[in-house]
Scaffold this active site. Structure first.
Site, short mmCIF file in Angstrom:
data_model
loop_
_atom_site.label_atom_id
_atom_site.label_comp_id
_atom_site.label_asym_id
_atom_site.label_seq_id
_atom_site.Cartn_x
_atom_site.Cartn_y
_atom_site.Cartn_z
CD GLU A 110 -0.45 52.26 75.23
OE1 GLU A 110 -0.63 53.38 75.71
OE2 GLU A 110 -1.37 51.53 74.85
CB CYS A 123 -0.40 42.33 78.53
SG CYS A 123 -1.34 42.39 77.02
CB CYS A 130 -3.26 45.60 64.88
SG CYS A 130 -3.68 43.89 64.50
CB CYS A 134 -10.82 43.33 65.66
SG CYS A 134 -9.85 41.93 65.07
CB CYS A 137 -9.62 45.74 68.79
SG CYS A 137 -7.90 45.89 69.32
CD GLU A 187 -2.61 37.53 64.89
OE1 GLU A 187 -3.71 37.76 65.40
OE2 GLU A 187 -1.91 36.54 65.20
CG LEU A 241 -14.86 31.74 68.46
CD1 LEU A 241 -14.32 31.28 67.11
CD2 LEU A 241 -15.42 30.53 69.23
CB CYS A 360 -8.60 43.22 76.62
SG CYS A 360 -8.01 41.85 77.53
N1 SAH Z 1 -4.12 40.31 68.10
C1 SAH Z 1 -4.24 39.23 68.98
C2 SAH Z 1 -3.72 39.52 70.37
C3 SAH Z 1 -4.00 40.90 70.96
S1 SAH Z 1 -5.63 41.31 71.45
C4 SAH Z 1 -5.68 38.79 69.07
O1 SAH Z 1 -6.55 39.48 68.57
O2 SAH Z 1 -5.92 37.74 69.63
C5 SAH Z 1 -5.89 40.54 73.02
C6 SAH Z 1 -7.36 40.20 73.30
O3 SAH Z 1 -8.14 41.36 73.63
C7 SAH Z 1 -8.05 39.59 72.08
O4 SAH Z 1 -8.85 38.50 72.44
C8 SAH Z 1 -8.90 40.74 71.61
O5 SAH Z 1 -9.92 40.29 70.80
C9 SAH Z 1 -9.35 41.34 72.92
N2 SAH Z 1 -9.88 42.70 72.78
C10 SAH Z 1 -9.58 43.61 71.84
N3 SAH Z 1 -10.27 44.75 72.04
C11 SAH Z 1 -11.02 44.57 73.15
C12 SAH Z 1 -11.92 45.41 73.89
N4 SAH Z 1 -12.15 46.66 73.53
N5 SAH Z 1 -12.50 44.89 74.98
C13 SAH Z 1 -12.22 43.63 75.39
N6 SAH Z 1 -11.37 42.80 74.73
C14 SAH Z 1 -10.77 43.26 73.64
FE1 SF4 Z 2 -5.36 43.36 65.99
FE2 SF4 Z 2 -6.03 41.64 67.96
FE3 SF4 Z 2 -6.98 44.16 67.97
FE4 SF4 Z 2 -7.86 42.43 66.16
S1 SF4 Z 2 -8.12 42.29 68.40
S2 SF4 Z 2 -7.25 44.55 65.76
S3 SF4 Z 2 -6.02 41.24 65.73
S4 SF4 Z 2 -4.83 43.54 68.17
#
Ligand code: SAH
Ligand code: SF4
Length: 384
Positions: A110, A123, A130, A134, A137, A187, A241, A360
């Site tokens: 996507e 984006c 991934c 996390c 996510c 990532e 972070l 996000c």
């Molecule tokens: N993998 C990389 C880039 C993609 S995620 C990373 O983790 O940085 C892009 C951003 O969205 C990251 O800061 C991630 O932590 C945040 N994110 C992921 N899931 C989310 C959610 N459910 N609500 C808000 N932000 C989220």
């Molecule tokens: Fe992967 Fe970024 Fe989602 Fe973590 S927040 S699972 S590194 S896409």
């Protein structure tokens, strides 16, 4: 979460699954020259073709009018110029557009465009799924299938430009699609080489010509790779972070067990552009009762004060079955106040495209494969 009405456009564009001709999209200039030379074509053709692909946005050799017809026919026989195919395009009520893209092997990924008053940020995804799990996510619940190629990465931005009719490459001041954030699925630092090739293509001033300051790469904290973002690309860095103690970050971003907060912040403090004018963005997702207390905010200030940093507070975007809730508006604003009072800029990011699941962390395509083997492969490849 209730879904708002959306406009769903089905676009039938078959992926070229059985075509064995090499795709020119995603080759660096050097690779393009070398490939042409292999077939007895002169090196200056690379510059012409580059201009047509990345400046004019064309997909057919037939329209390359400064190349003789015979040569065009030969190019057509030998190569393709292939972007990911658009399976669906969704338009949010807030102007966000999301594309589900089908890759040549049938995998899906996507890509989202978030229009704002003064810019449009596309984006872009770096992987299908991934490996990093996390816990907040949605993408993290989808096992990794594979890395995207450089062509599939740059192709996402080009599909977005197709959708807005933004070809030939407009001047910087008139662009709707002006920025790239590597914040889609995956990532990016686990697929560094392909991401780097794609971003160099995007920055090339004979083509798409996005300035390096208009590109942001977001990482969950793959510490050994962070210096390369500065030395090899010099684009903006964002770091996810999300917590101020290792105890909490271990739960939210499990890669923290490998590279804990102190190591991550050390790499950020050493990041060359952090010493110059450019600030590192720290992303911080607001999770009710998990990381959103006043004490967390104060600790965040303490940790980030030595670094040239700004904070992006992201209200948690829910997805079905998510084990978290978003902090209340009051809590988010109180948290932001403390961080601001501590001298760090901390805007609250307005969630965009929630109705089409484009916000996000909501991205997820429907492909599945064994995660553990893939994690091992990728880590070995990335040398970490
Ligand atoms: N993998 C990389 C880039 C993609 S995620 C990373 O983790 O940085 C892009 C951003 O969205 C990251 O800061 C991630 O932590 C945040 N994110 C992921 N899931 C989310 C959610 N459910 N609500 C808000 N932000 C989220
Ligand atoms: Fe992967 Fe970024 Fe989602 Fe973590 S927040 S699972 S590194 S896409």
């Amino acid at each position: 979460m209730s879904l708002l009405p959306t406009e769903l456009l089905q676009i039938a564009e078959p992926a070229r699954r059985n075509d064995t001709r090499p795709n020119l999209l995603g080759l660096s200039r050097e690779q393009l020259k070398a490939l042409l030379a292999e077939h007895g074509l002169e090196p200056f053709r690379a510059g012409q073709i580059w201009h047509w692909i990345y400046w004019q946005g064309v997909r057919e050799f037939g329209v390359m009018s400064n190349i003789a017809r015979k040569t065009r026919e030969r190019l057509e026989e030998l190569f393709v110029i292939d972007r990911p195919a658009v399976s669906t395009e969704q338009r949010s009520t807030d102007g966000t557009r999301k594309w589900l893209l089908r890759l040549s092997d049938g995998q899906e990924v996507e890509c989202v465009n978030i229009p704002e008053e003064d810019r449009g940020s596309v984006c872009v995804s770096s992987q299908v799924g991934c490996t990093l799990t996390c816990s907040f996510c949605h993408t993290g619940t989808q096992p990794l299938v594979r890395n995207l190629s450089a062509g599939e990465i740059v192709g996402q931005f080009m599909v977005a430009r197709d959708s807005y009719g933004e070809w030939p490459s407009p001047t910087e001041s008139t662009r709707m699609l002006s920025n790239i954030v590597m914040m889609g699925m995956g990532e990016p630092l686990y697929n560094f080489d392909n991401v780097a090739t794609a971003l160099r293509i995007v920055m090339d001033d004979q083509g798409i010509a996005l300035g390096r300051r208009r590109i942001t790469l977001s990482t969950s904290g793959i510490v050994p790779m962070i210096p390369k973002v500065a030395t090899e690309l010099d684009v903006n860095l964002a770091v996810s972070l999300h917590a101020v103690s290792d105890e909490v970050r271990d739960l939210l971003v499990p890669v923290n067990k490998k590279w804990p907060i102190a190591e991550l912040l050390k790499a950020c403090a050493d990041f060359p552009s952090a010493r110059n004018s450019r600030r590192i963005t720290f992303e911080y997702v607001m999770l009710k009762g998990v990381n959103d207390s006043d004490a967390d905010a104060r600790e965040l200030v303490r940790l980030l004060t030595p670094i040239h940093a700004k904070v992006n507070l992201i209200p948690f975007n829910p997805w079905p079955g998510a084990p978290y809730e978003c902090s209340s508006n009051n809590r988010i604003h109180r948290f932001a106040e403390i961080v601001n009072a501590g001298g760090l800029s901390a805007p609250v990011r307005t969630p965009r495209g929630r109705d089409i699941f484009a916000a996000c962390g909501q991205l997820k395509s429907e492909s599945v494969r064994d995660r553990r083997t893939k994690v091992r492969d990728l880590e070995a490849k990335a040398g970490v």
